[in-house]
Design an enzyme around this catalytic site. Sequence first.
Site, short mmCIF file in Angstrom:
data_model
loop_
_atom_site.label_atom_id
_atom_site.label_comp_id
_atom_site.label_asym_id
_atom_site.label_seq_id
_atom_site.Cartn_x
_atom_site.Cartn_y
_atom_site.Cartn_z
N MET A 135 0.81 -1.22 0.00
CA MET A 135 0.00 0.00 0.00
C MET A 135 0.85 1.28 0.00
SD MET A 135 -2.87 -1.38 -0.29
CE MET A 135 -4.14 -0.17 -0.01
N ARG A 136 1.90 1.28 -0.78
CA ARG A 136 2.75 2.47 -0.90
C ARG A 136 2.92 2.81 -2.37
NH1 ARG A 136 3.86 4.74 4.20
NH2 ARG A 136 3.72 2.99 5.64
N LEU A 137 3.04 4.11 -2.66
CA LEU A 137 3.38 4.51 -4.02
C LEU A 137 4.89 4.70 -4.09
CD1 LEU A 137 0.75 7.27 -4.90
CD2 LEU A 137 0.88 4.92 -5.75
N HIS A 159 -4.81 -4.36 -8.79
CA HIS A 159 -5.72 -3.32 -8.28
C HIS A 159 -7.15 -3.86 -8.28
CE1 HIS A 159 -7.08 0.70 -7.41
NE2 HIS A 159 -8.03 0.51 -8.31
#
Length: 273
Positions: A135-137, A159
């Site tokens: 859950m990180r960009l 996704h």
Amino acid sequence: MRKKLKIGVLVSGNGSNLQSIIDACKSGRINGEVTFVGSDRPGVFALERAEKHGIPNFVVDYGEELKKLKRAGSIIGANIAPKDYNFNDILKKLGGTLAVKLNKSKLASTALIESLLLEEMAKYQYDLLVLAGFMRLFTPYLIDKINVNPYMPKIMNIHPALLPAFPGTDGYGDTYAFGCKVGGCTVQFIDYGEDTGPIIGQKTFSIPEEYNTVKKIKERGLPVEWELYPECIQLFAEGRLQVVDRTYKGKIKKVVEVLPSDCKIDNYQLFGR
Ligand code: GRF
């Protein structure tokens, strides 16, 4: 037979997609092996899954690292960034927007944490990096170190919606909120944007009237994800994913073409060490 694909997996939570990938490697649906599991949070169930299967695993605790930087009072801009970090280059890649400029110190601190992650991952071999509920960009700092050739991307994500609808962190929630009659999931290569990269595969599921909660939609969607992700990884392992430029109404976008099974390209092994 081609060499087994070495797969590095990053997670943040439960890891049911990780499990589907481990299972597919064991059953031969994927001609590959998971060489490491990395998490941005300690104590998540995905790490237990890795342990159970004897897969090396590690944590780069983004939250804790950020706190350390704050405690040291050092979030003051590019001077906390890794040595090879170039803010202007990153800015150009992200489109140079004001929002990005204002987030200069956040970008620099994220790049610093990414350098720790790269350091951990470098201890293992991997041909493909798979984000499974991570859950990180990523910033272009990390992305460019892995995607050395833009036509041979090596970072996949799943996704929980049919992109380009519902990007962001709550695909199933958005599917519910919009009263969609069909839901789905998408596997893509990542690029610099949020959920904007070239699409590799998509699967749909119907949403009958009685599936009127986010929980029920998720229960229906997850098993579809567990089918789709191994299929896409296996296409990569077979060298059947080709990235090409597609032009439409003057705009150019990178898209994935799936090659027939007798037509393979050497799109991996670049990381083989
Ligand atoms: C999945 O719905 C995935 O699409 C999204 O995060 C969720 C992760 O679930 N990116 P799990 O950790 O694989 O069970």
